[in-house]
Design a protein around this motif. Sequence first.
Motif, mmCIF file in Angstrom:
data_model
loop_
_atom_site.group_PDB
_atom_site.id
_atom_site.type_symbol
_atom_site.label_atom_id
_atom_site.label_comp_id
_atom_site.label_asym_id
_atom_site.label_seq_id
_atom_site.Cartn_x
_atom_site.Cartn_y
_atom_site.Cartn_z
ATOM 1 N N THR A 1 0.861 -1.182 0.084
ATOM 2 C CA THR A 1 -0.110 0.278 0.114
ATOM 3 C C THR A 1 0.865 1.175 -0.102
ATOM 4 O OG1 THR A 1 -1.800 1.188 1.130
ATOM 5 C CG2 THR A 1 -0.353 0.342 2.479
ATOM 6 N N THR A 2 0.144 2.584 -0.160
ATOM 7 C CA THR A 2 0.941 3.528 -0.171
ATOM 8 C C THR A 2 0.432 4.594 0.864
ATOM 9 O OG1 THR A 2 1.719 3.554 -2.511
ATOM 10 C CG2 THR A 2 1.703 5.533 -1.441
ATOM 11 N N GLN A 3 0.873 5.152 1.901
ATOM 12 C CA GLN A 3 0.407 5.868 2.890
ATOM 13 C C GLN A 3 1.291 7.244 3.109
ATOM 14 O OE1 GLN A 3 -0.018 3.715 6.510
ATOM 15 N NE2 GLN A 3 -1.503 2.191 5.794
ATOM 16 N N GLU A 4 0.788 8.119 3.171
ATOM 17 C CA GLU A 4 1.390 9.642 3.211
ATOM 18 C C GLU A 4 2.845 9.503 2.324
ATOM 19 O OE1 GLU A 4 2.265 10.542 7.076
ATOM 20 O OE2 GLU A 4 0.237 10.043 7.701
ATOM 21 N N GLY A 5 2.570 9.158 0.945
ATOM 22 C CA GLY A 5 3.441 9.296 -0.144
ATOM 23 C C GLY A 5 4.717 8.159 0.258
ATOM 24 N N ILE A 6 4.500 7.464 1.036
ATOM 25 C CA ILE A 6 5.607 6.175 1.448
ATOM 26 C C ILE A 6 4.883 4.881 0.800
ATOM 27 C CG2 ILE A 6 6.769 4.612 3.091
ATOM 28 C CD1 ILE A 6 6.772 7.484 4.788
ATOM 29 N N ASP A 7 5.501 4.173 -0.134
ATOM 30 C CA ASP A 7 5.193 2.701 -0.469
ATOM 31 C C ASP A 7 5.679 1.807 0.620
ATOM 32 O OD1 ASP A 7 4.364 4.174 -2.926
ATOM 33 O OD2 ASP A 7 6.212 3.897 -3.796
ATOM 34 N N MET A 8 4.994 0.916 0.911
ATOM 35 C CA MET A 8 5.245 0.058 1.948
ATOM 36 C C MET A 8 4.710 -1.576 1.585
ATOM 37 S SD MET A 8 3.061 1.362 5.120
ATOM 38 C CE MET A 8 3.957 3.148 4.715
ATOM 39 N N SER A 9 5.273 -2.550 2.153
ATOM 40 C CA SER A 9 4.653 -3.869 1.910
ATOM 41 C C SER A 9 5.176 -4.567 2.971
ATOM 42 C CB SER A 9 5.446 -4.222 0.436
ATOM 43 O OG SER A 9 6.909 -4.483 0.781
ATOM 44 N N ALA A 10 4.447 -5.914 3.319
ATOM 45 C CA ALA A 10 4.700 -6.988 3.967
ATOM 46 C C ALA A 10 4.596 -8.237 3.344
ATOM 47 C CB ALA A 10 3.569 -6.883 5.304
ATOM 48 N N TYR B 1 9.556 -10.302 6.416
ATOM 49 C CA TYR B 1 10.125 -8.754 6.195
ATOM 50 C C TYR B 1 8.998 -7.681 5.760
ATOM 51 C CZ TYR B 1 10.703 -9.135 1.061
ATOM 52 O OH TYR B 1 10.122 -9.164 -0.355
ATOM 53 N N VAL B 2 9.456 -6.420 6.119
ATOM 54 C CA VAL B 2 8.871 -5.156 5.844
ATOM 55 C C VAL B 2 9.656 -4.427 4.792
ATOM 56 C CG1 VAL B 2 7.124 -5.228 7.591
ATOM 57 C CG2 VAL B 2 9.369 -3.801 7.376
ATOM 58 N N THR B 3 8.974 -3.571 3.872
ATOM 59 C CA THR B 3 9.971 -2.665 3.114
ATOM 60 C C THR B 3 9.168 -1.215 3.207
ATOM 61 O OG1 THR B 3 8.775 -2.808 0.938
ATOM 62 C CG2 THR B 3 10.770 -4.240 1.539
ATOM 63 N N PHE B 4 9.837 -0.294 2.972
ATOM 64 C CA PHE B 4 9.115 1.084 2.849
ATOM 65 C C PHE B 4 10.205 2.000 2.393
ATOM 66 C CE2 PHE B 4 11.314 0.719 7.018
ATOM 67 C CZ PHE B 4 12.198 1.940 7.127
ATOM 68 N N GLY B 5 9.561 3.115 1.495
ATOM 69 C CA GLY B 5 10.330 4.010 0.745
ATOM 70 C C GLY B 5 9.541 4.330 -0.423
#
Length: 555
Positions: free
Chosen positions: A220-229, A267-271
């Motif tokens: 998903t994308t929240q506040e301009g940050i792409d993230m995943s689990a 893992y999680v990613t964000f950016g």
Amino acid sequence: MASGKKALVATLMAASVAGLPCAPFSRAHADDYSDLLDILRAKGSLTRHEYDLLLVKHQRHTAEAANAARMQAQVQRPARVASLTPGHHVGGHAGAASAATSSYEPGIRFVSSDDESTSRAERAASKAEASARSAQAAVDMLNSADVVHVAKYVPGKGLTFKAGPVDINLSGFINGFYTYNSPAGGSPVAGGVSGGSSGFDSSSVRNGLLPAGLALKLSTTQEGIDMSAVMGMYPGIDNAKNGAFNANTGGSPVGLGTPGIDFRQIYVTFGNSRIGTFKVGRDLALFGSDAIMNDATLLSVGAPGSNASPGNTSLGRIGVGYVYADWIPQISYATPKYKGLQGKIGVFQPLDEFNYADGGTATPHLSSVSTQHASPMVQGQVTYDGTVGAVQAHIWASFLIQHQQALYSETLSADSHKGAMVEAGDVGAKLTYGPFEGVGYYYRGSGLGTTALFFDGVAANGRKRTSEGYYVQAAYHATKKFKLVGSYGVSNLYQAPGENSPTLVRRNQSIIGAGYYQLTDWLNIVGEYAHTSSDAHGPNSESDNTASAGVILVF
């Protein structure tokens, strides 16, 4: 227009509204006539030429009527007529007055039926409006967060569902092979990957280099940050047995056994594409990752390892061309891509030096071990993807650094506080030209060991061993669905200064040939032959031959 043609048009107009009478033109109903023309044109009752002609006349008559109304103190209402026939009017003089007042040419009349036509038009408009509202409601419902959408399926990329702002991807693979291994004889080699000295042929139904896999990814994308689990579960089909390598330990072909679950990805990613991407959790490490991801045996068996009691996976080219990258807890960062170039770096959970040559015994004789770590492992990687003419290129290089503390062995006391700084680097490339593919890879390390990270990397005397290896691979797509692959790889482990270990492995190598047929988008049929050999620093050596056939399904 001749009066006959006008009569025909008027008759067509009357037929188009199913015989419904309409009020004669007046300023109060200036738009009714235009609406009627639009309806008749839409229904095909008027040609484009007839529509344009009548509309122009209507506009001219409207202007004339407006001028006449300003000059008259009283507007004369036309008498009702009973027919649309040219020249036939009810009321005689009133009909003539109507024609004069309305400025219409004789013969074209629209009969008023009180408010019936207006009511029917309003009902038709209401239905049209309700239909538009229904269509918009359907669109709004499809776009709402309460509806789950399914993205277009791409073979090999899994199934992606969109629930509100969240993308849910499910992907995976399942494989199974019949593998027959025939030892060619020889003497055991400590740390070797060949089973040629066993003296017994073996048959198995097993996994290849890949186990089965099921990965769940939420994005998903929240506040301009792409993230995943991401959570990836990788079970095997053979019975598991507890051991140093957990689910990757050799299996236990005994009744009432159950397979093991290798939950290697969490893992999680964000950016984003502007600042890059951070990763926190357990995933494939950087050093050696492209070596295994570009290895054709990833979809087959390669060197079988333990075939009489297979575990979750075979070896493929692990230990016979590269050191296994492994799935390691990490905090890593990947830069944005710039003209095909990308960098990655991270800190990783440090791993122990392991005495693989002695079978992991508690009193290591050939290799030192360690269990203390004051600093993390550091890995980095640079990749480049580009095209030169008709050639597509993927090029990479990576490094690894880790300090091993408190090394000990049968001849080295832990109280000596002996340590070693492990260093390693690699480089590789994959080139694609039409139906041809080629892969070349080379690595070198000090204290790195062979087969897996830090396996026999430090001698019993506490000195680091140098290791190096490479593999070359060529593939040819004979048809769109059929691919032939051949590869050769070597892993060398050299003795440390002051060491004399004649039974220690010096070289593991293999020659592999395989054919892959893509039966469907999901299903691949694989046939493969592998010759694997291990040589010691002394006279010992062994080799074996393996034939495998099976399928792998990727969705």
